[in-house]
Motif scaffolding. Structure first.
Motif, PDB file in Angstrom:
ATOM      1  N   ALA A  24       0.836  -1.208   0.000  1.00  0.00           N
ATOM      2  CA  ALA A  24       0.000   0.000   0.000  1.00  0.00           C
ATOM      3  C   ALA A  24       0.867   1.253   0.000  1.00  0.00           C
ATOM      4  N   PHE A  25       1.960   1.237   0.780  1.00  0.00           N
ATOM      5  CA  PHE A  25       2.884   2.370   0.801  1.00  0.00           C
ATOM      6  C   PHE A  25       3.456   2.617  -0.593  1.00  0.00           C
ATOM      7  N   GLU A  26       3.917   1.569  -1.243  1.00  0.00           N
ATOM      8  CA  GLU A  26       4.502   1.733  -2.589  1.00  0.00           C
ATOM      9  C   GLU A  26       3.474   2.284  -3.575  1.00  0.00           C
ATOM     10  N   ALA A  27       2.239   1.836  -3.472  1.00  0.00           N
ATOM     11  CA  ALA A  27       1.186   2.363  -4.349  1.00  0.00           C
ATOM     12  C   ALA A  27       0.933   3.842  -4.060  1.00  0.00           C
TER      13      ALA A  27
ATOM     14  N   HIS B  20       2.323   9.768   5.412  1.00  0.00           N
ATOM     15  CA  HIS B  20       2.811   9.805   6.791  1.00  0.00           C
ATOM     16  C   HIS B  20       2.206   8.744   7.712  1.00  0.00           C
ATOM     17  N   HIS B  21       1.030   8.249   7.404  1.00  0.00           N
ATOM     18  CA  HIS B  21       0.412   7.235   8.266  1.00  0.00           C
ATOM     19  C   HIS B  21       1.050   5.850   8.116  1.00  0.00           C
ATOM     20  N   TYR B  22       1.957   5.675   7.172  1.00  0.00           N
ATOM     21  CA  TYR B  22       2.632   4.388   6.985  1.00  0.00           C
ATOM     22  C   TYR B  22       3.861   4.217   7.882  1.00  0.00           C
ATOM     23  N   TYR B  23       4.367   5.273   8.485  1.00  0.00           N
ATOM     24  CA  TYR B  23       5.667   5.229   9.163  1.00  0.00           C
ATOM     25  C   TYR B  23       5.559   4.933  10.656  1.00  0.00           C
ATOM     26  N   ASP B  24       6.441   4.048  11.114  1.00  0.00           N
ATOM     27  CA  ASP B  24       6.591   3.795  12.545  1.00  0.00           C
ATOM     28  C   ASP B  24       7.998   3.255  12.793  1.00  0.00           C
ATOM     29  N   PRO B  25       8.853   4.051  13.427  1.00  0.00           N
ATOM     30  CA  PRO B  25       8.620   5.419  13.908  1.00  0.00           C
ATOM     31  C   PRO B  25       8.659   6.419  12.758  1.00  0.00           C
TER      32      PRO B  25
END
Length: 95
Positions: free
Chosen positions: A17-20, A80-85
């Motif tokens: 999903a991030f790559e898309a 931004h919602h894909y990142y942790d941390p």
């Protein structure tokens, strides 16, 4: 020229999903004043980790121009919602 470097740790299970989403987001960043080029690479040793390299004409093109723009709000919403941390971004200049 300035090189922006960000190590992106994506939440497990969210890489596709991030790559898309990045496919859409890269159209935003590439349209910005001072943008030169970018590349996103997936880490081979660490699952869900990427490195983002963006070349800018000046530091201010990134820190003030892009980050202060309405387009950046779209970028944030897409990615931004894909990142942790949340990633730390550093800037480099040629020696």
């Amino acid at each position: 020229m300035i090189l922006e470097v960000a190590i992106l740790n994506v939440i497990p299970g969210q890489s596709a999903a991030f790559e898309a989403s990045f496919q859409q987001a890269q159209q935003i960043i590439s349209s910005m004043k001072g943008y030169v080029s970018h590349e996103l690479q997936r880490c081979m040793e660490v699952d869900n980790q990427y490195i983002l390299l963006v070349r800018w004409e000046t530091l201010e093109d990134h820190t003030e121009g892009f980050r202060g723009s309405a387009e950046y709000q779209q970028w944030k919403k897409l990615l931004h919602h894909y990142y942790d941390p949340f990633p730390v971004v550093h800037h480099y200049e040629l020696v």
